[in-house]
Design a protein around this motif. Structure first.
Motif, PDB file in Angstrom:
ATOM      1  N   ILE A 118       0.833  -1.197   0.000  1.00  0.00           N
ATOM      2  CA  ILE A 118       0.000   0.000   0.000  1.00  0.00           C
ATOM      3  C   ILE A 118       0.869   1.248   0.000  1.00  0.00           C
ATOM      4  O   ILE A 118       0.660   2.192  -0.783  1.00  0.00           O
ATOM      5  CB  ILE A 118      -0.939  -0.006   1.214  1.00  0.00           C
ATOM      6  N   LEU A 119       1.860   1.266   0.882  1.00  0.00           N
ATOM      7  CA  LEU A 119       2.733   2.435   0.994  1.00  0.00           C
ATOM      8  C   LEU A 119       3.503   2.673  -0.297  1.00  0.00           C
ATOM      9  O   LEU A 119       3.602   3.818  -0.774  1.00  0.00           O
ATOM     10  CB  LEU A 119       3.699   2.240   2.166  1.00  0.00           C
ATOM     11  N   LEU A 120       4.039   1.616  -0.893  1.00  0.00           N
ATOM     12  CA  LEU A 120       4.810   1.768  -2.120  1.00  0.00           C
ATOM     13  C   LEU A 120       3.936   2.259  -3.277  1.00  0.00           C
ATOM     14  O   LEU A 120       4.380   3.049  -4.106  1.00  0.00           O
ATOM     15  CB  LEU A 120       5.474   0.439  -2.487  1.00  0.00           C
ATOM     16  N   PHE A 121       2.695   1.799  -3.324  1.00  0.00           N
ATOM     17  CA  PHE A 121       1.791   2.250  -4.384  1.00  0.00           C
ATOM     18  C   PHE A 121       1.548   3.750  -4.278  1.00  0.00           C
ATOM     19  O   PHE A 121       1.623   4.482  -5.274  1.00  0.00           O
ATOM     20  CB  PHE A 121       0.468   1.493  -4.289  1.00  0.00           C
ATOM     21  N   TYR A 122       1.297   4.232  -3.069  1.00  0.00           N
ATOM     22  CA  TYR A 122       1.088   5.670  -2.872  1.00  0.00           C
ATOM     23  C   TYR A 122       2.372   6.462  -3.113  1.00  0.00           C
ATOM     24  O   TYR A 122       2.328   7.581  -3.627  1.00  0.00           O
ATOM     25  CB  TYR A 122       0.562   5.930  -1.460  1.00  0.00           C
ATOM     26  N   LEU A 123       3.503   5.893  -2.731  1.00  0.00           N
ATOM     27  CA  LEU A 123       4.774   6.571  -2.994  1.00  0.00           C
ATOM     28  C   LEU A 123       5.021   6.717  -4.493  1.00  0.00           C
ATOM     29  O   LEU A 123       5.556   7.730  -4.948  1.00  0.00           O
ATOM     30  CB  LEU A 123       5.928   5.797  -2.335  1.00  0.00           C
ATOM     31  N   GLY A 124       4.639   5.703  -5.252  1.00  0.00           N
ATOM     32  CA  GLY A 124       4.793   5.774  -6.702  1.00  0.00           C
ATOM     33  C   GLY A 124       3.962   6.904  -7.297  1.00  0.00           C
ATOM     34  O   GLY A 124       4.426   7.651  -8.176  1.00  0.00           O
ATOM     35  N   ILE A 125       2.728   7.051  -6.828  1.00  0.00           N
ATOM     36  CA  ILE A 125       1.864   8.133  -7.306  1.00  0.00           C
ATOM     37  C   ILE A 125       2.439   9.491  -6.900  1.00  0.00           C
ATOM     38  O   ILE A 125       2.467  10.433  -7.704  1.00  0.00           O
ATOM     39  CB  ILE A 125       0.444   7.952  -6.753  1.00  0.00           C
ATOM     40  N   ALA A 126       2.902   9.604  -5.655  1.00  0.00           N
ATOM     41  CA  ALA A 126       3.481  10.865  -5.191  1.00  0.00           C
ATOM     42  C   ALA A 126       4.740  11.214  -5.982  1.00  0.00           C
ATOM     43  O   ALA A 126       4.963  12.386  -6.329  1.00  0.00           O
ATOM     44  CB  ALA A 126       3.801  10.773  -3.698  1.00  0.00           C
ATOM     45  N   PHE A 127       5.565  10.221  -6.279  1.00  0.00           N
ATOM     46  CA  PHE A 127       6.779  10.460  -7.061  1.00  0.00           C
ATOM     47  C   PHE A 127       6.419  10.985  -8.455  1.00  0.00           C
ATOM     48  O   PHE A 127       7.060  11.906  -8.966  1.00  0.00           O
ATOM     49  CB  PHE A 127       7.583   9.168  -7.174  1.00  0.00           C
TER      50      PHE A 127
END
Length: 255
Positions: A118-127
């Protein structure tokens, strides 16, 4: 090794009923979030388009070439935002459905793995939003002919950024995918590390396929993919011993 803990045998229809209920709950959560966000649909679109509108030449703006675009573009964005926001609940429903069939050590490792996903998915969007968009749009708006006004269609822009959001959200799951490949026994850390050169080439090929045809977008996807692969290798090395110890403990307990 003992069999994973399972509930008393149930007919296939019972599992299908449970699956239907979880899918229904997921749809209802997405619908509830969508209804809560729909009032702010135009504000969401303004926020999403900010990386581009901030770089547009003075006197220009985004346009709608279709009469229905002013409604359907924010509508589509709100629906996608609702799905993104519901992602933790959706993954929890998937976890609750499959967890009864997992071993004890698999459950212990799967929970942090789920949270990391979950965290990595949101980090990808934020990046993508905070790093990729300003660079990509800055490049596109600066290389056009001087006599051409940059006035992007709102639907085309939305499709473009959603494609990048999904691409970076999925790509940032590479560490988790690397862990799963190693844990499944399909390969090991040493074997993956020895194929690093092929992985780097593959990252640039994927970047070429998933991003617009410019070297900036491709590199901004390919380089993080490679770094995330390296992170996955490090995590696999660190957790491999813990997983083996857990397996040994369960084997001794069962004996």
């Amino acid at each position: 090794m003992s069999e994973p803990h399972l509930d008393p045998e149930q007919p296939l229809i019972s599992h299908l009923v449970e699956l239907r209920q979880r899918l229904l709950h997921s749809v209802l959560i997405i619908l509830a979030i969508f209804l809560a966000l729909f009032y702010f649909a135009n504000d969401l679109y303004e926020w999403l388009s900010a990386p581009l509108t901030a770089l547009l030449p003075e006197g220009t703006s985004m346009i709608a070439t279709d009469v229905t675009s002013p409604f359907f573009a924010p509508f589509k964005l709100t629906l996608v935002a609702a799905i993104f926001a519901a992602m933790p609940f959706l993954l929890h429903q998937a976890w609750a459905f499959i967890s009864p069939g997992l071993y004890k050590h698999e459950k212990r490792l799967a929970v942090p793995l789920l949270l990391s996903s979950i965290l990595l998915f949101y980090l990808g969007i934020a990046f993508a939003y905070f790093v990729v968009f300003p660079l990509v749009f800055g490049f596109f708006t600066s290389v056009g002919p001087e006599n051409v006004a940059v006035m992007t269609d709102i639907s085309s822009y939305l499709n473009f950024v959603l494609k990048l959001f999904f691409a970076f959200g999925i790509v940032f799951e590479i560490p988790v995918a690397t862990l799963l490949v190693v844990w499944s026994g399909m390969t090991d850390v040493a074997s993956l590390a020895s194929k690093r050169a092929y992985v780097i080439v593959g990252c640039f090929v994927v970047g070429m396929l998933l991003t617009p045809p410019d070297i900036i977008s491709q590199s901004l996807l390919a380089v993080p993919m490679w770094l995330l692969f390296e992170l996955g290798l490090i995590m696999a090395r660190l957790t491999h011993r813990e997983r083996n110890e857990a397996l040994d403990e369960e084997g001794e307990t069962n004996n």
